[in-house]
Write an enzyme that holds these catalytic residues in place. Structure first.
Site, PDB file in Angstrom:
ATOM      1  N   ARG A 159       0.851  -1.198   0.000  1.00 40.76           N
ATOM      2  CA  ARG A 159       0.000   0.000   0.000  1.00 40.76           C
ATOM      3  C   ARG A 159       0.891   1.254   0.000  1.00 40.76           C
ATOM      4  O   ARG A 159       1.830   1.347   0.796  1.00 40.76           O
ATOM      5  CB  ARG A 159      -0.879  -0.026   1.248  1.00 40.76           C
TER       6      ARG A 159
ATOM      7  N   ARG B 268      -2.626   6.345   9.724  1.00 42.48           N
ATOM      8  CA  ARG B 268      -2.602   5.885   8.328  1.00 42.48           C
ATOM      9  C   ARG B 268      -2.669   7.076   7.357  1.00 42.48           C
ATOM     10  O   ARG B 268      -2.725   8.228   7.778  1.00 42.48           O
ATOM     11  CB  ARG B 268      -3.810   4.977   8.088  1.00 42.48           C
TER      12      ARG B 268
ATOM     13  N   LYS C 179      -4.766   0.699  14.593  1.00 47.36           N
ATOM     14  CA  LYS C 179      -4.693   1.689  13.520  1.00 47.36           C
ATOM     15  C   LYS C 179      -5.401   2.990  13.907  1.00 47.36           C
ATOM     16  O   LYS C 179      -6.303   2.978  14.753  1.00 47.36           O
ATOM     17  CB  LYS C 179      -5.311   1.119  12.247  1.00 47.36           C
TER      18      LYS C 179
ATOM     19  N   LYS D 259      -7.004   6.738  12.115  1.00 48.58           N
ATOM     20  CA  LYS D 259      -7.356   7.286  10.808  1.00 48.58           C
ATOM     21  C   LYS D 259      -7.842   8.734  10.885  1.00 48.58           C
ATOM     22  O   LYS D 259      -8.704   9.049  11.703  1.00 48.58           O
ATOM     23  CB  LYS D 259      -8.420   6.412  10.165  1.00 48.58           C
TER      24      LYS D 259
ATOM     25  N   CYS E 241     -15.094  -3.369  -1.412  1.00 53.51           N
ATOM     26  CA  CYS E 241     -13.730  -3.631  -0.948  1.00 53.51           C
ATOM     27  C   CYS E 241     -13.106  -4.717  -1.821  1.00 53.51           C
ATOM     28  O   CYS E 241     -13.785  -5.352  -2.612  1.00 53.51           O
ATOM     29  CB  CYS E 241     -13.753  -4.075   0.505  1.00 53.51           C
TER      30      CYS E 241
ATOM     31  N   CYS F 293      -7.699 -10.940  -0.090  1.00 53.85           N
ATOM     32  CA  CYS F 293      -7.877 -10.591   1.320  1.00 53.85           C
ATOM     33  C   CYS F 293      -8.069 -11.851   2.168  1.00 53.85           C
ATOM     34  O   CYS F 293      -9.008 -12.622   1.953  1.00 53.85           O
ATOM     35  CB  CYS F 293      -9.084  -9.672   1.498  1.00 53.85           C
TER      36      CYS F 293
ATOM     37  N   CYS G 211     -16.591  -8.917   4.300  1.00 52.67           N
ATOM     38  CA  CYS G 211     -16.646  -9.295   5.719  1.00 52.67           C
ATOM     39  C   CYS G 211     -17.047  -8.045   6.509  1.00 52.67           C
ATOM     40  O   CYS G 211     -17.131  -6.953   5.949  1.00 52.67           O
ATOM     41  CB  CYS G 211     -15.301  -9.862   6.181  1.00 52.67           C
TER      42      CYS G 211
ATOM     43  N   CYS H 137     -14.214  -2.199   5.183  1.00 56.97           N
ATOM     44  CA  CYS H 137     -13.245  -1.458   4.364  1.00 56.97           C
ATOM     45  C   CYS H 137     -13.906  -0.585   3.296  1.00 56.97           C
ATOM     46  O   CYS H 137     -13.347   0.428   2.901  1.00 56.97           O
ATOM     47  CB  CYS H 137     -12.265  -2.422   3.713  1.00 56.97           C
TER      48      CYS H 137
HETATM   49 FE1  SRM Z   1      -9.374  -2.334   5.441  1.00 61.10          FE
HETATM   50  C1  SRM Z   1      -8.090  -4.980   7.035  1.00 61.10           C
HETATM   51  C2  SRM Z   1      -8.318  -3.549   2.528  1.00 61.10           C
HETATM   52  C3  SRM Z   1      -9.997   0.652   4.068  1.00 61.10           C
HETATM   53  C4  SRM Z   1     -11.303  -1.470   8.148  1.00 61.10           C
HETATM   54  N1  SRM Z   1      -8.312  -3.962   4.911  1.00 61.10           N
HETATM   55  C5  SRM Z   1      -7.827  -4.929   5.734  1.00 61.10           C
HETATM   56  C6  SRM Z   1      -6.924  -5.911   5.017  1.00 61.10           C
HETATM   57  C7  SRM Z   1      -5.521  -5.398   5.120  1.00 61.10           C
HETATM   58  C8  SRM Z   1      -7.052  -7.394   5.401  1.00 61.10           C
HETATM   59  C9  SRM Z   1      -6.110  -7.930   6.439  1.00 61.10           C
HETATM   60  O1  SRM Z   1      -5.979  -7.351   7.531  1.00 61.10           O
HETATM   61  O2  SRM Z   1      -5.528  -8.979   6.167  1.00 61.10           O
HETATM   62  C10 SRM Z   1      -7.494  -5.719   3.569  1.00 61.10           C
HETATM   63  C11 SRM Z   1      -6.534  -6.030   2.431  1.00 61.10           C
HETATM   64  C12 SRM Z   1      -7.291  -6.556   1.246  1.00 61.10           C
HETATM   65  C13 SRM Z   1      -6.487  -6.641   0.023  1.00 61.10           C
HETATM   66  O3  SRM Z   1      -6.294  -7.764  -0.483  1.00 61.10           O
HETATM   67  O4  SRM Z   1      -6.061  -5.622  -0.509  1.00 61.10           O
HETATM   68  C14 SRM Z   1      -8.054  -4.330   3.668  1.00 61.10           C
HETATM   69  N2  SRM Z   1      -9.083  -1.572   3.681  1.00 61.10           N
HETATM   70  C15 SRM Z   1      -8.733  -2.256   2.558  1.00 61.10           C
HETATM   71  C16 SRM Z   1      -8.893  -1.418   1.315  1.00 61.10           C
HETATM   72  C17 SRM Z   1      -7.852  -1.712   0.241  1.00 61.10           C
HETATM   73  C18 SRM Z   1     -10.314  -1.599   0.768  1.00 61.10           C
HETATM   74  C19 SRM Z   1     -10.543  -1.095  -0.617  1.00 61.10           C
HETATM   75  O5  SRM Z   1     -11.042  -1.909  -1.401  1.00 61.10           O
HETATM   76  O6  SRM Z   1     -10.275   0.053  -0.919  1.00 61.10           O
HETATM   77  C20 SRM Z   1      -8.795  -0.015   1.948  1.00 61.10           C
HETATM   78  C21 SRM Z   1      -7.375   0.468   2.049  1.00 61.10           C
HETATM   79  C22 SRM Z   1      -7.313   1.784   2.720  1.00 61.10           C
HETATM   80  C23 SRM Z   1      -5.970   2.453   2.693  1.00 61.10           C
HETATM   81  O7  SRM Z   1      -5.554   2.862   1.614  1.00 61.10           O
HETATM   82  O8  SRM Z   1      -5.393   2.629   3.757  1.00 61.10           O
HETATM   83  C24 SRM Z   1      -9.329  -0.301   3.339  1.00 61.10           C
HETATM   84  N3  SRM Z   1     -10.374  -0.682   6.062  1.00 61.10           N
HETATM   85  C25 SRM Z   1     -10.617   0.400   5.277  1.00 61.10           C
HETATM   86  C26 SRM Z   1     -11.635   1.211   5.862  1.00 61.10           C
HETATM   87  C27 SRM Z   1     -12.233   2.463   5.248  1.00 61.10           C
HETATM   88  C28 SRM Z   1     -11.498   3.703   5.638  1.00 61.10           C
HETATM   89  O9  SRM Z   1     -10.456   3.653   6.283  1.00 61.10           O
HETATM   90  O10 SRM Z   1     -11.984   4.758   5.272  1.00 61.10           O
HETATM   91  C29 SRM Z   1     -12.020   0.591   7.034  1.00 61.10           C
HETATM   92  C30 SRM Z   1     -13.164   1.043   7.969  1.00 61.10           C
HETATM   93  C31 SRM Z   1     -12.845   2.242   8.765  1.00 61.10           C
HETATM   94  C32 SRM Z   1     -12.229   1.852  10.062  1.00 61.10           C
HETATM   95  O11 SRM Z   1     -11.038   1.615  10.090  1.00 61.10           O
HETATM   96  O12 SRM Z   1     -12.966   1.752  11.047  1.00 61.10           O
HETATM   97  C33 SRM Z   1     -11.213  -0.604   7.151  1.00 61.10           C
HETATM   98  N4  SRM Z   1      -9.592  -3.100   7.351  1.00 61.10           N
HETATM   99  C34 SRM Z   1     -10.497  -2.651   8.273  1.00 61.10           C
HETATM  100  C35 SRM Z   1     -10.486  -3.542   9.392  1.00 61.10           C
HETATM  101  C36 SRM Z   1     -11.358  -3.409  10.672  1.00 61.10           C
HETATM  102  C37 SRM Z   1     -10.753  -2.499  11.663  1.00 61.10           C
HETATM  103  C38 SRM Z   1     -11.529  -2.467  12.950  1.00 61.10           C
HETATM  104  O13 SRM Z   1     -11.544  -1.452  13.592  1.00 61.10           O
HETATM  105  O14 SRM Z   1     -12.084  -3.485  13.336  1.00 61.10           O
HETATM  106  C39 SRM Z   1      -9.563  -4.568   9.090  1.00 61.10           C
HETATM  107  C40 SRM Z   1      -9.193  -5.761   9.960  1.00 61.10           C
HETATM  108  C41 SRM Z   1      -8.213  -5.417  11.027  1.00 61.10           C
HETATM  109  O15 SRM Z   1      -7.689  -4.327  11.096  1.00 61.10           O
HETATM  110  O16 SRM Z   1      -7.998  -6.293  11.856  1.00 61.10           O
HETATM  111  C42 SRM Z   1      -9.038  -4.261   7.794  1.00 61.10           C
HETATM  112 FE1  SF4 Z   2     -11.086  -7.879   3.370  1.00 62.75          FE
HETATM  113 FE2  SF4 Z   2     -13.182  -7.591   4.935  1.00 62.75          FE
HETATM  114 FE3  SF4 Z   2     -11.729  -5.480   4.303  1.00 62.75          FE
HETATM  115 FE4  SF4 Z   2     -13.219  -6.567   2.477  1.00 62.75          FE
HETATM  116  S1  SF4 Z   2     -13.962  -5.610   4.363  1.00 62.75           S
HETATM  117  S2  SF4 Z   2     -11.072  -5.991   2.203  1.00 62.75           S
HETATM  118  S3  SF4 Z   2     -13.150  -8.701   2.998  1.00 62.75           S
HETATM  119  S4  SF4 Z   2     -11.048  -7.174   5.503  1.00 62.75           S
END
Ligand code: SRM
Ligand code: SF4
Length: 578
Positions: free
Chosen positions: A78, A147, A211, A213, A432, A438, A477, A481
């Site tokens: 990333r 981030r 994390k 944000k 996402c 993922c 899930c 994201c």
């Molecule tokens: Fe996310 C984890 C992809 C924005 C909440 N996110 C992941 C992981 C890294 C999976 C992992 O931990 O193994 C995913 C990688 C998938 C892949 O194959 O690329 C992933 N998140 C993404 C992206 C690429 C989604 C997208 O399709 O655009 C976004 C990348 C953002 C960036 O450039 O930094 C992405 N993730 C978000 C957002 C939206 C936002 O930030 O505006 C959220 C919700 C907001 C928040 O954080 O509350 C988000 N991602 C999560 C979570 C749940 C966090 C939590 O508080 O429970 C996880 C899981 C974790 O952290 O354990 C996670």
């Molecule tokens: Fe992966 Fe769940 Fe985030 Fe989708 S919402 S990219 S399935 S961790």
């Protein structure tokens, strides 16, 4: 081991960070090991801070298991892009790296960053080094740190936009980890011999509990979804000047199915600060979370739970103590929309900006829509900038009037102009990544939502809703994201081809949606959603948005801030539909 960690019931990640020698761990040794495509499990936690995740191709997992082969490991990298702004030259480099070292596609993320997928271990270091050569980097793109900082990306929205963008960059830079590990490992920087010399003044050895944000919004656009983030700054413009920012805290999306103590939560407005105070406010908010966030349970470690548990007044008090002054009273503001502006807009400086729809942020070449190639050709002649949006789209920014026609011609030639997008539903869709990369995905998302939208488009068109911007968001899930709990239609994966269906979020991003049906089979989604769309077409009030309608018509109740998300749910399972 530091005092913070010793003798307490902390999550194992805390001691891992503590003993990692400021995020070095055994990453270098792992890279050198040619017997496996993987790196050590402990290091996979640390490499997140360096901006990448170890993954495996889930499409071939079962087959490789049968053949007793190691998983098909690769890495997702990333790139940190504060406010989502990069130059055409940088775009060309991202394009080259995607083709040379990754899977030939670029993912524009929901946080305005680039992601590469499918980078194998042997070229990992080279890729990260070459990202840095392009004057971008990956540090703190993931991990328990601040981030990528987001900002409203379209300069058209306001002539104050540059100031807001500058703030996003300043906060991002100020909150970077200080460790030299990144330079040492990836850029062959000089090694620090005595690790005691190293300081991590903002974070300490254990960094943050989780994390963190931050976003900057410029009303009336709420395209950054300000209520979904730990910390937000809402630009307040008076007499044509940004006089300061309303400060929001405590938002977040992630939850776990079946665990009611986890929930999405909307941020609250905590006060007002001047432009000069904003970076300091960001630092102090983050350090309160550093010191009070839950380090024992990672599912409860985000700022939203710290505020839910202690209350906003307590939190404000802690922040103000550290600031040494009080925050001002919040000023009036109004958001109208969380979407992007598509097509050409003219900025106050006479330059043009083209908001380009990118399906789920995936830049790739498919028959008829050659986006990777088309954007490469545009980057080769473009002398403005590119701006990644929080809705996974792209703004071709700062186009001089004399270049507009050339860019228009290329958009047409490569089949990528917005003409190809028939409905407001598709324009407002977001998914996402999910499968196959993922590791947490329970269901498809990016690969499935376009097909679902195609099916729903028939209902949409038949009911005269073609131009209606209905925000539909899907995730594989419940982690959130694609910010699905702020979709007027939210679909969250429960298992293979099974989704929970949520309805009723606010068009302006200020109201969460609510569970309408649990466990709907993929094959039944159209059947469940169609009658609601038809009802909307027939019975909506003038100007009423779909999310508001689903509440007024009684499909779901409006949800308050956070814990309410799981309360007063309607009958769950529709036996016919699921
Ligand atoms: Fe996310 C984890 C992809 C924005 C909440 N996110 C992941 C992981 C890294 C999976 C992992 O931990 O193994 C995913 C990688 C998938 C892949 O194959 O690329 C992933 N998140 C993404 C992206 C690429 C989604 C997208 O399709 O655009 C976004 C990348 C953002 C960036 O450039 O930094 C992405 N993730 C978000 C957002 C939206 C936002 O930030 O505006 C959220 C919700 C907001 C928040 O954080 O509350 C988000 N991602 C999560 C979570 C749940 C966090 C939590 O508080 O429970 C996880 C899981 C974790 O952290 O354990 C996670
Ligand atoms: Fe992966 Fe769940 Fe985030 Fe989708 S919402 S990219 S399935 S961790």
């Amino acid at each position: 081991m530091s005092n913070l960690i010793e003798g307490n019931n902390f999550h194992p990640n805390e001691s891992l960070k503590d003993s990692s020698n400021f995020l070095r761990g055994t990453i270098l040794e792992g890279l050198a090991d040619e017997t496996t495509g993987a790196i050590a499990t402990a290091d996979t936690q640390l490499t997140k801070f360096h901006g990448f995740y170890m993954q495996d191709d889930r499409d071939v997992r079962a087959e490789r298991r049968r053949k007793k082969l190691e998983k098909a490991f690769s890495f997702m990298i990333r790139v940190r892009v504060p406010g989502g702004v990069c130059s055409p030259k940088q775009w060309l480099e991202m394009d080259r790296l995607a083709n040379q070292y990754a899977n030939g596609t670029l993912k524009l993320t929901t946080r305005q960053a680039f992601q590469f997928h499918g980078v194998i271990k042997s070229v990992l270091k080279r890729t990260i080094k070459e990202i840095n050569d392009a004057l971008l980097d990956t540090i703190a793109a993931c991990g328990d740190v601040n981030r990528n900082v987001m900002c409203n990306p379209n300069p058209y929205e306001s002539k104050h936009h540059q100031e807001a963008q500058d703030l996003a960059v300043a906060i991002s830079e100020h909150l970077l980890p200080a460790t030299r590990a990144y330079h040492e490992i990836w850029l062959d920087g000089e090694k620090i011999l005595d690790s005691e010399e190293e300081q991590e003044p903002l974070y300490g050895k254990t960094y943050l509990p989780r994390k963190f944000k931050i976003v900057v919004a410029v009303p009336p656009m709420n395209d950054v979804d300000i209520y979904a983030h730990c910390l937000g700054f809402i630009a307040i413009v008076e007499k044509d000047k940004i006089v300061g920012y309303n400060v929001t805290v405590g938002g977040g999306m992630g939850m776990t199915h079946g665990k009611e103590e986890t929930f999405p939560r909307l941020a609250e407005v905590m006060g007002f600060c001047t432009p000069e105070q904003a970076v300091d406010v960001a630092e102090k908010v983050m350090t309160v979370q550093r010191d009070y966030g839950d380090r024992s349970d990672r599912a409860h470690a985000r700022l939203k739970y710290t505020i839910e548990d202690h209350g906003l007044d307590w939190f404000r008090g802690e922040v103000e103590n550290r600031l040494g002054y009080s925050l001002g009273e919040a000023r009036p503001f109004e958001f109208t929309d969380t979407g992007d502006r598509y097509g050409w807009t003219e900025g106050t400086d006479g330059n043009f900006h083209y908001g380009l729809y990118v399906e789920n942020g995936r830049v790739k070449d498919v028959p008829g829509v050659r986006m990777m190639e088309g954007l490469r050709k545009i980057a080769e002649i473009h002398d403005g900038d590119f701006r990644l949006t929080a809705n996974q789209n792209l703004v071709i920014g700062q186009v001089k009037p004399e270049n507009r026609e050339k860019i228009e011609a290329l958009l047409e030639e490569y089949g990528i102009s917005n003409e190809r997008v028939r409905t407001g539903l598709r324009r407002s869709s977001m998914a996402c990544v999910a499968l196959p990369t993922c590791g947490l995905a329970l269901a498809e998302s990016e690969r499935y939502l376009p097909d679902l939208v195609t099916d729903l488009e028939q209902i949409i068109e038949a009911n005269g809703l073609r131009n209606e911007d209905i925000k539909i968001r899907m995730t594989g899930c419940p982690n959130g994201c694609g910010r699905p709990y702020l979709g007027e239609i939210g679909l969250v994966g429960r298992g293979p081809a099974i989704y929970n269906l949520y309805l009723g979020a606010g068009f302006d991003g200020a109201r969460l949606n609510k569970l309408y049906r649990r466990d709907v089979q993929e094959a039944n989604l159209v059947k469940v959603i169609s009658p609601i769309l038809e009802d909307f077409a027939k019975n909506r009030e003038e100007g009423e948005h779909f999310g508001d309608f689903t509440i007024r018509a009684g499909y779901v109740e409006a949800t308050e801030r956070g814990a309410e998300f799981h309360k007063n749910l309607p009958e769950q399972v529709d036996s016919e539909a699921s």
